[in-house]
Design a protein around this motif. Structure first.
Motif, PDB file in Angstrom:
ATOM      1  N   ASN A   1       0.775  -1.121  -0.054  1.00  0.00           N
ATOM      2  CA  ASN A   1      -0.195   0.029  -0.278  1.00  0.00           C
ATOM      3  C   ASN A   1       0.939   1.305   0.092  1.00  0.00           C
ATOM      4  O   ASN A   1       1.915   1.367   0.802  1.00  0.00           O
ATOM      5  CB  ASN A   1      -0.752   0.035   0.531  1.00  0.00           C
ATOM      6  CG  ASN A   1      -1.929   1.180   1.228  1.00  0.00           C
ATOM      7  OD1 ASN A   1      -2.355   1.564   0.104  1.00  0.00           O
ATOM      8  ND2 ASN A   1      -2.204   1.508   2.647  1.00  0.00           N
TER       9      ASN A   1
ATOM     10  N   ARG B   1       2.429  -0.275  10.772  1.00  0.00           N
ATOM     11  CA  ARG B   1       3.197  -0.054   9.764  1.00  0.00           C
ATOM     12  C   ARG B   1       4.233   1.166   9.388  1.00  0.00           C
ATOM     13  O   ARG B   1       4.989   1.174   9.194  1.00  0.00           O
ATOM     14  CB  ARG B   1       2.342  -0.592   8.539  1.00  0.00           C
ATOM     15  CG  ARG B   1       3.032  -0.613   7.708  1.00  0.00           C
ATOM     16  CD  ARG B   1       3.704  -1.467   7.185  1.00  0.00           C
ATOM     17  NE  ARG B   1       3.835  -2.225   5.621  1.00  0.00           N
ATOM     18  CZ  ARG B   1       5.214  -2.818   5.508  1.00  0.00           C
ATOM     19  NH1 ARG B   1       6.020  -2.539   5.848  1.00  0.00           N
ATOM     20  NH2 ARG B   1       5.548  -2.178   3.452  1.00  0.00           N
TER      21      ARG B   1
ATOM     22  N   ALA C   1      -2.517   8.085  10.417  1.00  0.00           N
ATOM     23  CA  ALA C   1      -3.073   6.542  10.357  1.00  0.00           C
ATOM     24  C   ALA C   1      -4.624   6.896  10.810  1.00  0.00           C
ATOM     25  O   ALA C   1      -5.111   6.334  11.285  1.00  0.00           O
ATOM     26  CB  ALA C   1      -2.582   6.015  11.628  1.00  0.00           C
TER      27      ALA C   1
ATOM     28  N   ASP D   1      -6.546   3.582  12.419  1.00  0.00           N
ATOM     29  CA  ASP D   1      -6.401   2.721  11.807  1.00  0.00           C
ATOM     30  C   ASP D   1      -5.085   2.123  12.537  1.00  0.00           C
ATOM     31  O   ASP D   1      -4.402   2.397  12.780  1.00  0.00           O
ATOM     32  CB  ASP D   1      -6.442   2.761  10.580  1.00  0.00           C
ATOM     33  CG  ASP D   1      -6.361   1.215  10.148  1.00  0.00           C
ATOM     34  OD1 ASP D   1      -5.005   0.452  10.435  1.00  0.00           O
ATOM     35  OD2 ASP D   1      -7.408   0.796   9.142  1.00  0.00           O
TER      36      ASP D   1
ATOM     37  N   LYS E   1      -2.301   0.880   9.870  1.00  0.00           N
ATOM     38  CA  LYS E   1      -1.463   1.933   9.619  1.00  0.00           C
ATOM     39  C   LYS E   1      -0.648   1.768  10.330  1.00  0.00           C
ATOM     40  O   LYS E   1       0.993   1.868  10.083  1.00  0.00           O
ATOM     41  CB  LYS E   1      -2.869   2.559   9.672  1.00  0.00           C
ATOM     42  CG  LYS E   1      -3.191   2.595   7.947  1.00  0.00           C
ATOM     43  CD  LYS E   1      -4.718   4.093   7.393  1.00  0.00           C
ATOM     44  CE  LYS E   1      -5.404   3.673   6.490  1.00  0.00           C
ATOM     45  NZ  LYS E   1      -5.912   4.906   5.958  1.00  0.00           N
TER      46      LYS E   1
ATOM     47  N   ASP F   1      -0.288   8.140   4.639  1.00  0.00           N
ATOM     48  CA  ASP F   1      -0.642   7.162   4.740  1.00  0.00           C
ATOM     49  C   ASP F   1      -0.329   5.624   4.350  1.00  0.00           C
ATOM     50  O   ASP F   1      -1.156   4.578   4.893  1.00  0.00           O
ATOM     51  CB  ASP F   1      -2.217   7.097   5.463  1.00  0.00           C
ATOM     52  CG  ASP F   1      -2.765   6.611   3.908  1.00  0.00           C
ATOM     53  OD1 ASP F   1      -2.834   6.606   3.055  1.00  0.00           O
ATOM     54  OD2 ASP F   1      -3.794   5.942   4.236  1.00  0.00           O
ATOM     55  N   GLY F   2       0.725   5.525   3.833  1.00  0.00           N
ATOM     56  CA  GLY F   2       0.975   4.027   3.060  1.00  0.00           C
ATOM     57  C   GLY F   2       2.923   4.544   3.715  1.00  0.00           C
ATOM     58  O   GLY F   2       3.156   5.427   4.431  1.00  0.00           O
TER      59      GLY F   2
END
Length: 288
Positions: A80, A256, A238, A250, A253, A219-220
């Motif tokens: 993502n 990550r 996130a 999230d 997210k 957000d990636g």
């Protein structure tokens, strides 16, 4: 060390600062991702991509739909933030390693975009007709943040893994294209001609600035990782797109993006003003 959560009256919602965070008063340029960072037009896109993957993946002995869904979801979310074609290349590799004969990744990409277009068509038409307000399909607080950054004299750029024609059209429908003054970049069918790293390198080269003057919101993992690699400051968004405006993070997210070096993590932009005060070391406002 874990990030510290600031909610001591300065912030209305959750703002997490990681130990490496330091103010950057010299920041001059700002990079934004698009989907999930500003736009929620495409909210729910995994609910289109995952079933498509499951549909075409050869099933192994004893493998359930749930097993395939987990495999597909992990492959998709791991990539993502990159161009959509990379997820389709991963799909083709999975089909091949399971004994199947995949189509070209570009075919899968176009089929995914067709299916996604059906899902989001009411949102797009609602924006075009005026039935839906642009701010209803922006991550909460986005416009105030963009206006504040432009008002500070900063140059804003937008780079997305979504195809460039769609990004430009959706940015126009959301009435945010004007904040970027034409500096909007997206994925191309010839995927080697675009990457977020290439956009970042271009920003630094054309403006003759060091990476320390770059701020990124995304957000990636790609924009966060690429920004940190040049010494920039990265704010992880996130965003819980399905519950926009509720201030939720999230957690997938969040974990990550912390894992690739984010300096700050936020759920949305409700705290844009005090956050920028922290980033730009405006002590008199931070301590007010």
């Amino acid at each position: 060390m874990m990030p510290s959560t600031e909610n001591n009256g300065r912030f209305a919602g959750i703002v997490e600062f990681t130990p490496q965070f330091r103010p950057r008063p010299t920041i001059s340029h700002v990079l934004f991702d698009f989907d999930g960072t500003l736009s929620i037009i495409r909210e729910g896109w995994p609910e289109v991509m995952v079933p498509m993957f499951v549909e075409v993946l050869p099933r192994q002995a004893g493998e359930s739909d749930a097993d395939l869904q987990r495999l597909a979801y992990d492959d998709i979310m791991r990539l993502n933030g990159k161009q959509t074609i990379y997820q389709m290349m991963q799909l083709a590799d999975r089909i091949r390693e399971r004994g199947g004969e995949p189509r070209e990744p570009l075919w899968y990409k176009h089929e995914y975009l067709r299916r996604l277009g059906v899902r989001i068509s009411e949102r797009v038409e609602g924006l075009r007709s005026g039935r839906i307000s642009p701010d209803d399909l922006l991550v909460s607080g986005s416009r105030k943040l963009l206006e504040r950054l432009v008002g500070m004299g900063l140059s804003l750029y937008l780079a997305s893994g979504t195809d460039e024609p769609f990004v430009k059209e959706e940015a126009r429908l959301l009435d945010v294209d004007r904040y970027f003054s034409g500096r909007i970049y997206g994925a191309l069918d010839n995927y080697q001609d675009f990457s977020k790293k290439m956009v970042i390198d271009r920003i630094l080269r054309e403006n003759a600035i060091p990476g320390q003057q770059l701020l990124a919101f995304g957000d990636g993992y790609v924009e966060i990782e690429n920004t940190k690699s040049v010494g920039g400051l990265a704010v992880a968004v996130a965003s819980d797109e399905a519950h926009n405006g509720e201030g939720r993070m999230d957690q997938w997210k969040r974990q990550r993006l912390l894992g690739v070096g984010a300096d700050v993590v936020i759920p949305d932009y409700r705290d844009a003003a005090p956050l920028l005060d922290c980033i730009f070391a405006r002590e008199e406002k931070r301590n007010a």
